[in-house]
Design an enzyme around this catalytic site. Structure first.
Site, PDB file in Angstrom:
ATOM      1  N   HIS A 116      -6.257   3.396  -3.609  1.00 45.39           N
ATOM      2  CA  HIS A 116      -6.076   3.634  -2.166  1.00 45.39           C
ATOM      3  C   HIS A 116      -6.297   5.116  -1.849  1.00 45.39           C
ATOM      4  O   HIS A 116      -5.697   5.644  -0.920  1.00 45.39           O
ATOM      5  CB  HIS A 116      -4.673   3.169  -1.772  1.00 45.39           C
ATOM      6  CG  HIS A 116      -4.460   2.955  -0.302  1.00 45.39           C
ATOM      7  ND1 HIS A 116      -5.375   2.315   0.504  1.00 45.39           N
ATOM      8  CD2 HIS A 116      -3.419   3.285   0.515  1.00 45.39           C
ATOM      9  CE1 HIS A 116      -4.900   2.263   1.743  1.00 45.39           C
ATOM     10  NE2 HIS A 116      -3.727   2.859   1.779  1.00 45.39           N
TER      11      HIS A 116
ATOM     12  N   ASP B 295       0.810  -1.217   0.000  1.00 43.43           N
ATOM     13  CA  ASP B 295       0.000   0.000   0.000  1.00 43.43           C
ATOM     14  C   ASP B 295       0.847   1.273   0.000  1.00 43.43           C
ATOM     15  O   ASP B 295       2.009   1.264   0.400  1.00 43.43           O
ATOM     16  CB  ASP B 295      -0.889   0.027   1.250  1.00 43.43           C
ATOM     17  CG  ASP B 295      -2.054  -0.940   1.155  1.00 43.43           C
ATOM     18  OD1 ASP B 295      -2.045  -1.807   0.269  1.00 43.43           O
ATOM     19  OD2 ASP B 295      -2.967  -0.827   1.993  1.00 43.43           O
TER      20      ASP B 295
ATOM     21  N   HIS C  78      -4.665   9.733   0.785  1.00 39.25           N
ATOM     22  CA  HIS C  78      -4.634   8.903   1.994  1.00 39.25           C
ATOM     23  C   HIS C  78      -5.296   9.575   3.207  1.00 39.25           C
ATOM     24  O   HIS C  78      -4.754   9.574   4.319  1.00 39.25           O
ATOM     25  CB  HIS C  78      -3.179   8.522   2.336  1.00 39.25           C
ATOM     26  CG  HIS C  78      -3.068   7.216   3.062  1.00 39.25           C
ATOM     27  ND1 HIS C  78      -3.167   7.113   4.441  1.00 39.25           N
ATOM     28  CD2 HIS C  78      -2.853   5.964   2.624  1.00 39.25           C
ATOM     29  CE1 HIS C  78      -3.012   5.845   4.808  1.00 39.25           C
ATOM     30  NE2 HIS C  78      -2.834   5.123   3.704  1.00 39.25           N
TER      31      HIS C  78
ATOM     32  N   HIS D  77       3.743  -2.349   3.036  1.00 38.61           N
ATOM     33  CA  HIS D  77       3.772  -1.004   2.454  1.00 38.61           C
ATOM     34  C   HIS D  77       5.049  -0.808   1.650  1.00 38.61           C
ATOM     35  O   HIS D  77       6.114  -1.273   2.054  1.00 38.61           O
ATOM     36  CB  HIS D  77       3.685   0.053   3.556  1.00 38.61           C
ATOM     37  CG  HIS D  77       2.401   0.001   4.321  1.00 38.61           C
ATOM     38  ND1 HIS D  77       2.177  -0.923   5.336  1.00 38.61           N
ATOM     39  CD2 HIS D  77       1.263   0.725   4.201  1.00 38.61           C
ATOM     40  CE1 HIS D  77       0.954  -0.745   5.808  1.00 38.61           C
ATOM     41  NE2 HIS D  77       0.367   0.235   5.145  1.00 38.61           N
TER      42      HIS D  77
HETATM   43 ZN   LIG Z   1      -2.420   3.139   3.400  1.00 41.56          ZN
END
Ligand SMILES: [Zn+2]
Length: 279
Positions: free
Chosen positions: A150, A99, A154, A244
């Site tokens: 995503h 991510d 964020h 991530h």
């Molecule tokens: Zn995230």
């Protein structure tokens, strides 16, 4: 032109894949983690130039929509009340997801490791990162990875008005389409903070909500060995692993993947990506 070229290559990569799964809108694993895919032609020089990272002043002035006809989903996406936590499949299948990227400091190393073992993964990208790193999204398309949405910046969606949530999601799908060649079919809420608007808008945009089963908590930088242990301890059929590739120093995440990926494969796991299936 660029989009058509990317779509052609993407379709060529997926052409050999056989979809499993039940009728209706369902998630299914795509077997053959890239090793059976047809070789992709080299990108055209023009396409490569067009993917040159843009400075902020450039991309903010550049329209994000208007590239061809609007997206028409091939099937109706259900409005869910909770995200999917794992992906159904047969046997020892697992999904690796990364991510917050792409980040040119870490994402290329992750892609290199995935390529070395010929496996595909999911990348839930943020639009503002994708705008700077279109070349990495193009590489993900070339190498058969799945790119999910995503949001643009964020944010914590539960604190936003519906119009802002829509904008966060829609802009990101637009830039993914431009750089990757297809609109994302998966959405993941930042911080795992879902609300009704996120499920509704995601479905409107043709995306399924996917969370995760195993959280490596790699963003806390717990040490490479700890990340490896969390993945291996959590390994089980259908598991989706969260890591991530941006948002801080992700060198531990990069090193951990180099360690746990061959171990998972040696244990008989098939690392693959889910594919939406419409009937
Ligand atoms: Zn995230």
């Amino acid at each position: 032109m660029q989009k058509d070229h990317l779509l052609t290559r993407r379709r060529a990569l997926l052409a050999g894949a056989v979809s499993l799964g039940a009728a209706g809108v369902a998630a299914a694993f795509v077997p053959g983690a890239g090793n059976s895919a047809a070789p992709a032609p080299p990108p055209a020089a023009g396409a490569r130039a067009a993917r040159r990272p843009l400075r902020p002043s450039e991309y903010r002035l550049r329209p994000l929509t208007g590239y061809g006809p609007p997206h028409t989903p091939r099937g109706r996406t259900p409005v869910r009340r909770e995200p999917l936590l794992r992906v159904p499949g047969h046997g020892r299948t697992m999904v690796l997801s990364f991510d917050d990227g792409p980040d040119p400091r870490y994402t290329p190393h992750i892609l290199d490791t995935l390529a070395r073992y010929e496996v595909r993964a999911m990348f839930f990208v943020c639009g503002e990162m994708a705008a700077y790193n279109r070349d990495l999204l193009a590489r993900m398309a070339d190498e058969g990875h799945v790119v999910g949405n995503h949001t643009w910046s964020h944010p914590l969606l539960t604190r936003l008005r519906r119009a802002r949530i829509r904008s966060e999601m829609e802009r990101t799908s637009d830039i993914v389409e431009q750089a990757y060649g297809e609109r994302p079919e998966w959405f993941r809420a930042p911080y795992g903070a879902w609300n009704r608007a996120a499920f509704q808008l995601g479905a409107e945009l043709g995306m399924e909500p996917l969370a995760w089963t195993v959280d490596t908590l790699d963003w806390t930088e717990p040490g490479t060995r700890t990340i490896v242990e969390r993945v291996e301890d959590g390994a089980a059929p259908g598991v989706v692993v969260l890591s991530h590739d941006a948002g801080g120093d992700r060198s531990q995440s990069v090193r951990a993947l180099r360690a746990y990926l061959p171990e998972l494969l040696d244990s008989g796991y098939h690392i693959t990506v889910p594919r939406r299936q419409y009937v």
